[in-house]
Design an enzyme around this catalytic site. Sequence first.
Site, PDB file in Angstrom:
ATOM      1  CB  VAL A   5      -7.214  -1.549   0.038  1.00  0.00           C
ATOM      2  CG1 VAL A   5      -8.355  -1.104   0.948  1.00  0.00           C
ATOM      3  CG2 VAL A   5      -6.375  -0.360  -0.380  1.00  0.00           C
ATOM      4  CD  GLU A  39       3.342  -4.062  10.051  1.00  0.00           C
ATOM      5  OE1 GLU A  39       4.500  -4.546  10.096  1.00  0.00           O
ATOM      6  OE2 GLU A  39       2.496  -4.389   9.209  1.00  0.00           O
ATOM      7  CG  ASP A  86      -2.579   0.543   7.616  1.00  0.00           C
ATOM      8  OD1 ASP A  86      -1.674   0.071   6.900  1.00  0.00           O
ATOM      9  OD2 ASP A  86      -3.716   0.021   7.708  1.00  0.00           O
ATOM     10  N   GLY A  91      -6.624  -6.637   2.677  1.00  0.00           N
ATOM     11  CA  GLY A  91      -6.128  -8.010   2.704  1.00  0.00           C
ATOM     12  C   GLY A  91      -6.807  -8.877   1.659  1.00  0.00           C
ATOM     13  CE  LYS A 105      -0.568  -0.458   4.987  1.00  0.00           C
ATOM     14  NZ  LYS A 105      -0.055  -1.842   5.052  1.00  0.00           N
ATOM     15  N   GLY A 132       0.376 -11.071  17.581  1.00  0.00           N
ATOM     16  CA  GLY A 132       1.018 -10.864  16.282  1.00  0.00           C
ATOM     17  C   GLY A 132       0.208 -10.000  15.343  1.00  0.00           C
ATOM     18  CB  ILE A 189     -11.916  -7.603   1.677  1.00  0.00           C
ATOM     19  CG1 ILE A 189     -11.923  -8.049   3.141  1.00  0.00           C
ATOM     20  CG2 ILE A 189     -13.314  -7.166   1.258  1.00  0.00           C
ATOM     21  CD1 ILE A 189     -12.248  -6.925   4.108  1.00  0.00           C
ATOM     22  CD  GLU A 221      -9.069  -6.426  -4.831  1.00  0.00           C
ATOM     23  OE1 GLU A 221      -9.465  -5.848  -3.790  1.00  0.00           O
ATOM     24  OE2 GLU A 221      -9.577  -6.260  -5.945  1.00  0.00           O
ATOM     25  CE  LYS A 257      -4.517  -1.140   4.908  1.00  0.00           C
ATOM     26  NZ  LYS A 257      -4.859  -1.977   6.093  1.00  0.00           N
TER      27      LYS A 257
END
Length: 361
Positions: free
Chosen positions: A135, A193, A204, A137, A108, A190, A139, A132, A208
């Site tokens: 943004v 980041e 973030d 993941g 991204k 997890g 979806i 694709e 997006k």
Amino acid sequence: MFNIAILGFGVIGNGVYEVIEENKERISAVFGSSVGYTRDTSIRIKHILDKREFLGHPLERRITNDFNKILSDSSVSVVVETLGGTSPAFEFSKAALEAGKSVVTSNKEVVDKYGDILLETADKHGVSYLYEASVGGGIPIIGPLESCFYSNKITRIAGILNGTTNYILSRMKEAGISLEDALSEAKGMGYTEANPHSDLAGLDSARKLGILAGIAFNRYIPHEKITFVEGIMNVKQEDFELAAKLGYNIKLLAVAELIDRRAKLLVAPHLVKKGSLLSAVNGVFNAVSITGSTLGEVVFYGQGAGSMPTASAVVNDVITIFKFKPKAICRQNLEDGFLLSESEFGDVPLTLSNGSSYRVL
């Protein structure tokens, strides 16, 4: 056989390998059933660019640290960029496009900062640049936004675009814990980041949003141009109980709304009415609501992060290129005055009894 190269064999890059391995027959059938190939229609990872060796991995002999080896291999027609960061990801992507190779990315940051250059380069050289996975993941949102709303003017996009912050807000509400404790949980799971600043500060989500709004409004919109960006650091645990008494939940939303011929773009914590679809999205899941002028509202929901969902979107883009060879869709530059200033938004924040103030969706 369709040869590809992967740049960066980390979590997403290795996920691409796993998705291809686990779905060999299904992938081959996509090509065989549609175009009647009698030859091998599998996807082969011919080269992997990485500084590490990956001893013992089934593809260890395909690892190289020489990008020119990939660039000069005429049998490789698609390059998958999963390096992360902007450099050398941008330089390598541009060089691959200039060499007549299509590029697929999950990055991204590169799409946000250099998407205009890379799409124009792809168009100039007659290849594809698909993103694709950048943004949402796994979806499918960018493809539908580009191709399923021809008869609609997109009037609004509103979405939960960051799984980390949605997990934190969900845990604050459900477990009654502080933001700091919820962040610690997310790190342990997890979900963050190494440096979670970009997530927590809303950057973030802003990147997006710029990508999605750019497609919807046919303009390049880098995230620095978004009028208002606020993360979740000022959200208090007590705010959830006070919001609930008024019939709301709290979500970090990215919103792009067309108002006449201008656009309102912002990222901020919002009060979202209980019972709405976005209010019910919890954990690391993402959701994007798109409102069309004739269709009304549709919502895309699913896992917004993780190696396999993201890798699935990457592999689907690779298949799309081999099957359809889509042209790059270029957009116009962002003109002065298109984005509304915050004072022109026209919304009135709602102030809770403890003084916390939120926008309302």
